[in-house]
Scaffold this active site. Sequence first.
Site, PDB file in Angstrom:
ATOM      1  N   GLY A   1      -0.484   4.880  -0.720  1.00  0.00           N
ATOM      2  CA  GLY A   1      -1.517   5.477   0.123  1.00  0.00           C
ATOM      3  C   GLY A   1      -0.973   6.511   1.090  1.00  0.00           C
ATOM      4  O   GLY A   1       0.227   6.825   1.087  1.00  0.00           O
ATOM      5  N   LEU A   2      -1.869   7.027   1.926  1.00  0.00           N
ATOM      6  CA  LEU A   2      -1.489   8.059   2.900  1.00  0.00           C
ATOM      7  C   LEU A   2      -0.367   7.562   3.814  1.00  0.00           C
ATOM      8  O   LEU A   2       0.695   8.188   3.935  1.00  0.00           O
ATOM      9  CB  LEU A   2      -2.725   8.445   3.714  1.00  0.00           C
ATOM     10  CG  LEU A   2      -2.537   9.367   4.912  1.00  0.00           C
ATOM     11  CD1 LEU A   2      -1.983  10.709   4.486  1.00  0.00           C
ATOM     12  CD2 LEU A   2      -3.853   9.531   5.670  1.00  0.00           C
TER      13      LEU A   2
ATOM     14  N   GLY B   1       0.828  -1.208   0.000  1.00  0.00           N
ATOM     15  CA  GLY B   1       0.000   0.000   0.000  1.00  0.00           C
ATOM     16  C   GLY B   1       0.860   1.254   0.000  1.00  0.00           C
ATOM     17  O   GLY B   1       0.526   2.259   0.596  1.00  0.00           O
ATOM     18  N   HIS B   2       1.990   1.202  -0.704  1.00  0.00           N
ATOM     19  CA  HIS B   2       2.996   2.281  -0.643  1.00  0.00           C
ATOM     20  C   HIS B   2       2.524   3.594  -1.264  1.00  0.00           C
ATOM     21  O   HIS B   2       3.126   4.646  -1.028  1.00  0.00           O
ATOM     22  CB  HIS B   2       4.284   1.828  -1.327  1.00  0.00           C
ATOM     23  CG  HIS B   2       4.208   1.809  -2.828  1.00  0.00           C
ATOM     24  ND1 HIS B   2       3.610   0.773  -3.519  1.00  0.00           N
ATOM     25  CD2 HIS B   2       4.599   2.693  -3.764  1.00  0.00           C
ATOM     26  CE1 HIS B   2       3.670   1.027  -4.819  1.00  0.00           C
ATOM     27  NE2 HIS B   2       4.267   2.180  -5.004  1.00  0.00           N
TER      28      HIS B   2
ATOM     29  N   SER C   1      -6.335  -0.140  13.767  1.00  0.00           N
ATOM     30  CA  SER C   1      -6.937   1.195  13.805  1.00  0.00           C
ATOM     31  C   SER C   1      -7.495   1.463  15.192  1.00  0.00           C
ATOM     32  O   SER C   1      -7.932   0.538  15.885  1.00  0.00           O
ATOM     33  CB  SER C   1      -8.068   1.298  12.790  1.00  0.00           C
ATOM     34  OG  SER C   1      -8.886   2.417  13.062  1.00  0.00           O
TER      35      SER C   1
ATOM     36  N   TYR D   1     -16.060  -2.792   9.524  1.00  0.00           N
ATOM     37  CA  TYR D   1     -14.659  -2.470   9.193  1.00  0.00           C
ATOM     38  C   TYR D   1     -13.767  -2.883  10.357  1.00  0.00           C
ATOM     39  O   TYR D   1     -12.705  -3.479  10.190  1.00  0.00           O
ATOM     40  CB  TYR D   1     -14.583  -0.965   8.933  1.00  0.00           C
ATOM     41  CG  TYR D   1     -13.203  -0.376   8.943  1.00  0.00           C
ATOM     42  CD1 TYR D   1     -12.675   0.192  10.095  1.00  0.00           C
ATOM     43  CD2 TYR D   1     -12.424  -0.381   7.792  1.00  0.00           C
ATOM     44  CE1 TYR D   1     -11.407   0.731  10.109  1.00  0.00           C
ATOM     45  CE2 TYR D   1     -11.155   0.162   7.795  1.00  0.00           C
ATOM     46  CZ  TYR D   1     -10.651   0.725   8.957  1.00  0.00           C
ATOM     47  OH  TYR D   1      -9.406   1.268   8.963  1.00  0.00           O
TER      48      TYR D   1
HETATM   49  N1  LIG Z   1      -6.355   6.927   7.196  1.00  0.00           N
HETATM   50  C1  LIG Z   1      -6.606   6.801   8.473  1.00  0.00           C
HETATM   51  O1  LIG Z   1      -7.122   7.726   9.128  1.00  0.00           O
HETATM   52  C2  LIG Z   1      -6.272   5.526   9.184  1.00  0.00           C
HETATM   53  C3  LIG Z   1      -5.810   4.405   8.492  1.00  0.00           C
HETATM   54  N2  LIG Z   1      -5.519   3.252   9.202  1.00  0.00           N
HETATM   55  C4  LIG Z   1      -5.038   2.059   8.496  1.00  0.00           C
HETATM   56  O2  LIG Z   1      -3.765   2.328   7.923  1.00  0.00           O
HETATM   57  C5  LIG Z   1      -3.625   1.596   6.715  1.00  0.00           C
HETATM   58  C6  LIG Z   1      -3.320   2.575   5.600  1.00  0.00           C
HETATM   59  O3  LIG Z   1      -4.384   3.482   5.517  1.00  0.00           O
HETATM   60  P1  LIG Z   1      -4.314   4.690   4.458  1.00  0.00           P
HETATM   61  O4  LIG Z   1      -2.900   4.982   4.149  1.00  0.00           O
HETATM   62  O5  LIG Z   1      -5.196   5.776   4.976  1.00  0.00           O
HETATM   63  O6  LIG Z   1      -4.999   4.028   3.196  1.00  0.00           O
HETATM   64  P2  LIG Z   1      -5.112   4.623   1.706  1.00  0.00           P
HETATM   65  O7  LIG Z   1      -6.519   4.405   1.285  1.00  0.00           O
HETATM   66  O8  LIG Z   1      -4.525   5.974   1.654  1.00  0.00           O
HETATM   67  O9  LIG Z   1      -4.161   3.628   0.883  1.00  0.00           O
HETATM   68  C7  LIG Z   1      -4.520   2.298   0.787  1.00  0.00           C
HETATM   69  C8  LIG Z   1      -3.488   1.592  -0.031  1.00  0.00           C
HETATM   70  O10 LIG Z   1      -3.856   0.235  -0.094  1.00  0.00           O
HETATM   71  C9  LIG Z   1      -3.643  -0.214  -1.394  1.00  0.00           C
HETATM   72  N3  LIG Z   1      -4.618  -1.245  -1.725  1.00  0.00           N
HETATM   73  C10 LIG Z   1      -5.962  -1.220  -1.520  1.00  0.00           C
HETATM   74  N4  LIG Z   1      -6.515  -2.353  -1.993  1.00  0.00           N
HETATM   75  C11 LIG Z   1      -5.485  -3.095  -2.513  1.00  0.00           C
HETATM   76  C12 LIG Z   1      -5.398  -4.352  -3.159  1.00  0.00           C
HETATM   77  N5  LIG Z   1      -6.491  -5.096  -3.364  1.00  0.00           N
HETATM   78  N6  LIG Z   1      -4.189  -4.799  -3.548  1.00  0.00           N
HETATM   79  C13 LIG Z   1      -3.076  -4.066  -3.333  1.00  0.00           C
HETATM   80  N7  LIG Z   1      -3.077  -2.869  -2.712  1.00  0.00           N
HETATM   81  C14 LIG Z   1      -4.270  -2.396  -2.324  1.00  0.00           C
HETATM   82  C15 LIG Z   1      -3.793   0.970  -2.328  1.00  0.00           C
HETATM   83  O11 LIG Z   1      -2.924   0.726  -3.415  1.00  0.00           O
HETATM   84  P3  LIG Z   1      -3.032   1.507  -4.843  1.00  0.00           P
HETATM   85  O12 LIG Z   1      -2.878   2.954  -4.526  1.00  0.00           O
HETATM   86  O13 LIG Z   1      -1.891   0.934  -5.627  1.00  0.00           O
HETATM   87  O14 LIG Z   1      -4.386   1.150  -5.400  1.00  0.00           O
HETATM   88  C16 LIG Z   1      -3.358   2.131  -1.447  1.00  0.00           C
HETATM   89  O15 LIG Z   1      -2.023   2.439  -1.694  1.00  0.00           O
HETATM   90  C17 LIG Z   1      -4.930   0.847   6.514  1.00  0.00           C
HETATM   91  O16 LIG Z   1      -4.807  -0.452   7.028  1.00  0.00           O
HETATM   92  C18 LIG Z   1      -5.916   1.644   7.352  1.00  0.00           C
HETATM   93  O17 LIG Z   1      -6.985   0.842   7.789  1.00  0.00           O
HETATM   94  C19 LIG Z   1      -5.669   3.159  10.557  1.00  0.00           C
HETATM   95  C20 LIG Z   1      -6.127   4.241  11.255  1.00  0.00           C
HETATM   96  C21 LIG Z   1      -6.439   5.487  10.625  1.00  0.00           C
HETATM   97  C1  LIG Z   2      -9.630   6.556  11.494  1.00  0.00           C
HETATM   98  C2  LIG Z   2     -10.519   5.440  11.991  1.00  0.00           C
HETATM   99  O1  LIG Z   2     -11.740   5.995  12.386  1.00  0.00           O
HETATM  100  C3  LIG Z   2     -12.670   6.230  11.357  1.00  0.00           C
HETATM  101  O2  LIG Z   2     -13.861   6.615  12.023  1.00  0.00           O
HETATM  102  P1  LIG Z   2     -14.192   8.157  12.169  1.00  0.00           P
HETATM  103  O3  LIG Z   2     -13.087   8.876  12.845  1.00  0.00           O
HETATM  104  O4  LIG Z   2     -15.548   8.289  12.798  1.00  0.00           O
HETATM  105  O5  LIG Z   2     -14.288   8.552  10.648  1.00  0.00           O
HETATM  106  P2  LIG Z   2     -14.379   9.934   9.872  1.00  0.00           P
HETATM  107  O6  LIG Z   2     -13.014  10.520   9.817  1.00  0.00           O
HETATM  108  O7  LIG Z   2     -15.033   9.637   8.584  1.00  0.00           O
HETATM  109  O8  LIG Z   2     -15.421  10.866  10.719  1.00  0.00           O
HETATM  110  C4  LIG Z   2     -15.046  11.514  11.858  1.00  0.00           C
HETATM  111  C5  LIG Z   2     -16.148  12.453  12.320  1.00  0.00           C
HETATM  112  O9  LIG Z   2     -16.157  13.590  11.420  1.00  0.00           O
HETATM  113  C6  LIG Z   2     -17.497  13.955  11.090  1.00  0.00           C
HETATM  114  N1  LIG Z   2     -17.509  14.614   9.786  1.00  0.00           N
HETATM  115  C7  LIG Z   2     -17.909  15.900   9.574  1.00  0.00           C
HETATM  116  N2  LIG Z   2     -17.808  16.222   8.266  1.00  0.00           N
HETATM  117  C8  LIG Z   2     -17.311  15.111   7.646  1.00  0.00           C
HETATM  118  C9  LIG Z   2     -16.957  14.854   6.296  1.00  0.00           C
HETATM  119  O10 LIG Z   2     -17.101  15.676   5.384  1.00  0.00           O
HETATM  120  N3  LIG Z   2     -16.429  13.617   6.043  1.00  0.00           N
HETATM  121  C10 LIG Z   2     -16.264  12.671   7.017  1.00  0.00           C
HETATM  122  N4  LIG Z   2     -15.720  11.465   6.692  1.00  0.00           N
HETATM  123  N5  LIG Z   2     -16.597  12.884   8.317  1.00  0.00           N
HETATM  124  C11 LIG Z   2     -17.115  14.109   8.617  1.00  0.00           C
HETATM  125  C12 LIG Z   2     -18.224  12.611  11.117  1.00  0.00           C
HETATM  126  O11 LIG Z   2     -19.608  12.860  11.257  1.00  0.00           O
HETATM  127  C13 LIG Z   2     -17.602  11.960  12.345  1.00  0.00           C
HETATM  128  O12 LIG Z   2     -18.205  12.477  13.492  1.00  0.00           O
HETATM  129  C14 LIG Z   2     -13.028   4.988  10.569  1.00  0.00           C
HETATM  130  O13 LIG Z   2     -13.811   5.421   9.464  1.00  0.00           O
HETATM  131  C15 LIG Z   2     -11.793   4.277  10.120  1.00  0.00           C
HETATM  132  O14 LIG Z   2     -11.426   4.720   8.804  1.00  0.00           O
HETATM  133  C16 LIG Z   2     -10.614   4.402  10.974  1.00  0.00           C
HETATM  134  O15 LIG Z   2      -9.643   3.664  10.778  1.00  0.00           O
END
Ligand SMILES: NC(=O)C1=CN([C@@H]2O[C@H](COP(=O)(O)OP(=O)(O)OC[C@H]3O[C@@H](n4cnc5c(N)ncnc54)[C@H](OP(=O)(O)O)[C@@H]3O)[C@@H](O)[C@H]2O)C=CC1
Ligand SMILES: C[C@H]1O[C@H](OP(=O)(O)OP(=O)(O)OC[C@H]2O[C@@H](n3cnc4c(=O)[nH]c(N)nc43)[C@H](O)[C@@H]2O)[C@@H](O)[C@@H](O)C1=O
EC number: 1.1.1.271
Length: 329
Positions: free
Chosen positions: A19-20, A16-17, A113, A142
């Site tokens: 991604g974020l 997932g390199h 998470s 999830y």
């Molecule tokens: N974002 C957040 O707020 C949080 C994220 N996490 C966890 O951290 C991890 C990374 O999250 P984040 O960086 O936000 O995710 P992103 O959505 O930014 O990136 C996800 C990555 O996963 C890859 N991916 C998805 N599906 C496949 C697949 N079928 N095969 C190969 N690669 C795949 C994508 O690859 P490609 O770009 O090549 O398609 C992408 O690079 C996840 O496990 C997430 O649950 C935990 C807490 C908070």
């Molecule tokens: C990070 C962790 O935790 C995630 O849960 P979450 O924190 O509830 O996700 P969220 O970031 O989407 O929302 C945070 C809050 O924000 C409010 N809110 C306002 N306005 C927008 C808006 O425009 N978009 C979104 N998404 N939320 C909004 C929304 O109503 C809620 O109260 C998991 O999805 C999961 O991905 C995980 O791993």
Amino acid sequence: MRAPELTPDARIFVAGHRGLAGSALCRRLRAAGYENLVLAESSEVDLRARGATARFLADNAPAAIVLCAARGGGIAAEAAQPADFLSDNLRIQLSVLDAARALRVPRLLFLGSSRLYPRESRQPIRETSLLSGPLEPANHTYAIGKFAGMAQVRAVREQDGLPWITALPTNLYGPGDNFHPTDSHVLAGLMRRFHEAAQTGAESVAVWGTGTPRREFLHADDLADACITLLSHYDRAEPVNVGTGRDISIADLARMIADTVGYQGGITFDPSRPDGTPRRVLDIGVLTALGWAPRIRLRAGVASTYQWYLNSLALPRPRMAVRGHEVVR
Ligand SMILES: NC(=O)C1=CN([C@@H]2O[C@H](COP(=O)(O)OP(=O)(O)OC[C@H]3O[C@@H](n4cnc5c(N)ncnc54)[C@H](OP(=O)(O)O)[C@@H]3O)[C@@H](O)[C@H]2O)C=CC1
Ligand SMILES: C[C@H]1O[C@H](OP(=O)(O)OP(=O)(O)OC[C@H]2O[C@@H](n3cnc4c(=O)[nH]c(N)nc43)[C@H](O)[C@@H]2O)[C@@H](O)[C@@H](O)C1=O
């Protein structure tokens, strides 16, 4: 078990390199001198496919894997597509972890998470709160998928003696986030909405929910540093929180983002949208005891992320780096 040392030439698979989290980790690993990164886009290796994943890992023989690959998308997307999220994430986890186990990959870090904690956890939340109460129903499927990954890491430690570990990151943000208008996390979703409102002169912007929930926001670069700290110094079965220990209300976050992007119109709240967990801020004592600390303050991180967002929007479409725009622009 002492954490096995990662030598600078170690082959590290960052799943997932792009991604974020994954892109931040690649930046930090390279800056720390780890140049031998093993990388594959989902279009090259679909990690849901067991055979392709097993072949890829066998061909590349990584010394370590950080599993950042997953299907994620914020509270609305996860609530709207629970079956897709669960199926994809279970398949990715099983494919990668089973293949890594067969090859006895010596080191693996799984990203869970903070979403795994019960809806009404005592704050700040300690790792011992896991499974101490019911989950937030809005997107609990999830979390169930994440529990499976965490359980598999622990089971491999017990059965195979491999020093695999789990981190529980809080809400992340930063460059490379997904800015989809509805299928994104809150910070990126609001940044895009306020930016577009500032550009069009909109009179008001609707923030989902009541604005009262509280969240903690960790910059992806700080997460990346935490991953390197854990790979280098941590080797226990218990998962480790990765956060800032400081939370903010969604309403105050919205005002901070509006101020950053220069939006001066009104802000309304839409209680028809889900609030999710009332509050989630992590106790980070286990991780800080290893020498890590978050370094990027939220207001500065929001400002730098917005700058990245603007720069990426300026790129010609074919090289558009802002995920979530290519779908709905
Ligand atoms: N974002 C957040 O707020 C949080 C994220 N996490 C966890 O951290 C991890 C990374 O999250 P984040 O960086 O936000 O995710 P992103 O959505 O930014 O990136 C996800 C990555 O996963 C890859 N991916 C998805 N599906 C496949 C697949 N079928 N095969 C190969 N690669 C795949 C994508 O690859 P490609 O770009 O090549 O398609 C992408 O690079 C996840 O496990 C997430 O649950 C935990 C807490 C908070
Ligand atoms: C990070 C962790 O935790 C995630 O849960 P979450 O924190 O509830 O996700 P969220 O970031 O989407 O929302 C945070 C809050 O924000 C409010 N809110 C306002 N306005 C927008 C808006 O425009 N978009 C979104 N998404 N939320 C909004 C929304 O109503 C809620 O109260 C998991 O999805 C999961 O991905 C995980 O791993």
